[in-house]
Motif scaffolding. Structure first.
Motif, PDB file in Angstrom:
ATOM      1  N   GLU A   1       0.618  -1.111  -0.360  1.00 26.48           N
ATOM      2  CA  GLU A   1      -0.115   0.450  -0.330  1.00 26.48           C
ATOM      3  C   GLU A   1       0.562   1.480  -0.142  1.00 26.48           C
ATOM      4  OE1 GLU A   1      -3.184   0.639   2.678  1.00 26.48           O
ATOM      5  OE2 GLU A   1      -3.840  -1.409   2.409  1.00 26.48           O
ATOM      6  N   ALA A   2       2.482   1.376   0.789  1.00 26.54           N
ATOM      7  CA  ALA A   2       2.588   2.095   0.596  1.00 26.54           C
ATOM      8  C   ALA A   2       3.449   2.304  -0.340  1.00 26.54           C
ATOM      9  CB  ALA A   2       4.092   2.013   2.139  1.00 26.54           C
ATOM     10  N   LYS A   3       4.066   1.469  -0.928  1.00 24.83           N
ATOM     11  CA  LYS A   3       4.445   1.675  -2.285  1.00 24.83           C
ATOM     12  C   LYS A   3       3.479   2.039  -2.981  1.00 24.83           C
ATOM     13  CE  LYS A   3       6.925  -1.785  -3.511  1.00 24.83           C
ATOM     14  NZ  LYS A   3       8.405  -2.728  -4.114  1.00 24.83           N
ATOM     15  N   LYS A   4       2.258   1.771  -3.289  1.00 20.59           N
ATOM     16  CA  LYS A   4       1.422   2.301  -4.302  1.00 20.59           C
ATOM     17  C   LYS A   4       1.377   3.799  -4.163  1.00 20.59           C
ATOM     18  CE  LYS A   4      -1.508  -2.042  -5.274  1.00 20.59           C
ATOM     19  NZ  LYS A   4      -2.459  -1.986  -5.132  1.00 20.59           N
ATOM     20  N   ALA A   5       1.266   3.689  -2.807  1.00 24.31           N
ATOM     21  CA  ALA A   5       1.250   5.442  -2.538  1.00 24.31           C
ATOM     22  C   ALA A   5       2.030   6.569  -2.741  1.00 24.31           C
ATOM     23  CB  ALA A   5       0.186   5.808  -0.954  1.00 24.31           C
ATOM     24  N   GLU A   6       3.369   5.918  -2.711  1.00 23.77           N
ATOM     25  CA  GLU A   6       4.390   6.346  -3.135  1.00 23.77           C
ATOM     26  C   GLU A   6       4.933   6.898  -4.249  1.00 23.77           C
ATOM     27  OE1 GLU A   6       8.500   6.307  -1.153  1.00 23.77           O
ATOM     28  OE2 GLU A   6       8.777   5.176  -3.365  1.00 23.77           O
ATOM     29  N   PHE A   7       4.555   5.617  -5.382  1.00 24.36           N
ATOM     30  CA  PHE A   7       3.767   6.354  -7.271  1.00 24.36           C
ATOM     31  C   PHE A   7       3.369   6.815  -7.417  1.00 24.36           C
ATOM     32  CE2 PHE A   7       2.442   4.737 -10.997  1.00 24.36           C
ATOM     33  CZ  PHE A   7       3.703   4.405 -11.594  1.00 24.36           C
ATOM     34  N   GLU A   8       1.841   6.822  -6.638  1.00 27.00           N
ATOM     35  CA  GLU A   8       0.789   7.840  -7.265  1.00 27.00           C
ATOM     36  C   GLU A   8       1.514   9.120  -6.742  1.00 27.00           C
ATOM     37  OE1 GLU A   8      -3.294   9.222  -6.221  1.00 27.00           O
ATOM     38  OE2 GLU A   8      -3.089   7.455  -5.411  1.00 27.00           O
ATOM     39  N   MET A   9       2.153   9.783  -5.246  1.00 29.12           N
ATOM     40  CA  MET A   9       2.435  10.610  -5.399  1.00 29.12           C
ATOM     41  C   MET A   9       3.911  11.421  -6.368  1.00 29.12           C
ATOM     42  SD  MET A   9       4.982  11.622  -1.666  1.00 29.12           S
ATOM     43  CE  MET A   9       6.269  10.576  -2.146  1.00 29.12           C
ATOM     44  N   THR A  10       4.741  11.028  -6.709  1.00 25.79           N
ATOM     45  CA  THR A  10       5.635  11.216  -7.115  1.00 25.79           C
ATOM     46  C   THR A  10       4.932  10.947  -9.000  1.00 25.79           C
ATOM     47  OG1 THR A  10       6.375   8.277  -7.914  1.00 25.79           O
ATOM     48  CG2 THR A  10       7.512  10.012  -6.420  1.00 25.79           C
ATOM     49  N   ALA A  11       3.906  10.545  -9.422  1.00 26.35           N
ATOM     50  CA  ALA A  11       3.750  10.817 -10.797  1.00 26.35           C
ATOM     51  C   ALA A  11       2.532  11.911 -10.923  1.00 26.35           C
ATOM     52  CB  ALA A  11       2.413   9.483 -10.709  1.00 26.35           C
ATOM     53  N   ALA A  12       2.039  12.278  -9.569  1.00 26.26           N
ATOM     54  CA  ALA A  12       1.444  13.443  -9.471  1.00 26.26           C
ATOM     55  C   ALA A  12       2.198  14.934  -9.665  1.00 26.26           C
ATOM     56  CB  ALA A  12       0.337  13.420  -8.594  1.00 26.26           C
ATOM     57  N   ILE A  13       3.455  13.984  -8.445  1.00 27.78           N
ATOM     58  CA  ILE A  13       4.658  15.605  -8.096  1.00 27.78           C
ATOM     59  C   ILE A  13       4.533  15.694 -10.087  1.00 27.78           C
ATOM     60  CG2 ILE A  13       6.557  15.828  -7.884  1.00 27.78           C
ATOM     61  CD1 ILE A  13       6.265  14.532  -5.307  1.00 27.78           C
TER      62      ILE A  13
END
Length: 92
Positions: A58-70
């Motif tokens: 879950e943390a990795k998915k959120a991190e991927f979403e965060m970096t993509a959005a950035i």
């Protein structure tokens, strides 16, 4: 002023912040879970392994979403004159 890019900037900024918050919450709860394991030697680690793996996913998915959005925020920033951001903007 490119108002479409400005709207995208703010939408992706919100998405990045929400994903950063999710990542923080999952990792914070994981830290509590691991601390509880450390403090309770009678509790078998094997009983918590799946929950720990799930939290990491879950943390990795959120991190991927965060970096993509950035990345999207920063692309929009170039078009509308707003400041670019990094993961450091979400430190607590």
């Amino acid at each position: 002023m490119d108002y479409q890019s400005l709207g995208e900037y703010h939408a992706f900024l919100k998405q990045a912040k929400n994903a950063a918050d999710k990542r923080y919450d999952v990792l914070h709860n994981l830290a509590i879970q691991i601390r509880n394991l450390a403090e309770n030697p009678g509790k078998a680690i094997d009983m918590e392994t799946e929950a720990i793996k799930t939290a990491i996913v879950e943390a990795k998915k959120a991190e991927f979403e965060m970096t993509a959005a950035i990345g999207c925020v920063n692309e929009a920033a170039k078009l509308c004159g707003e400041k670019e951001i990094t993961t450091d903007d979400f430190k607590r």
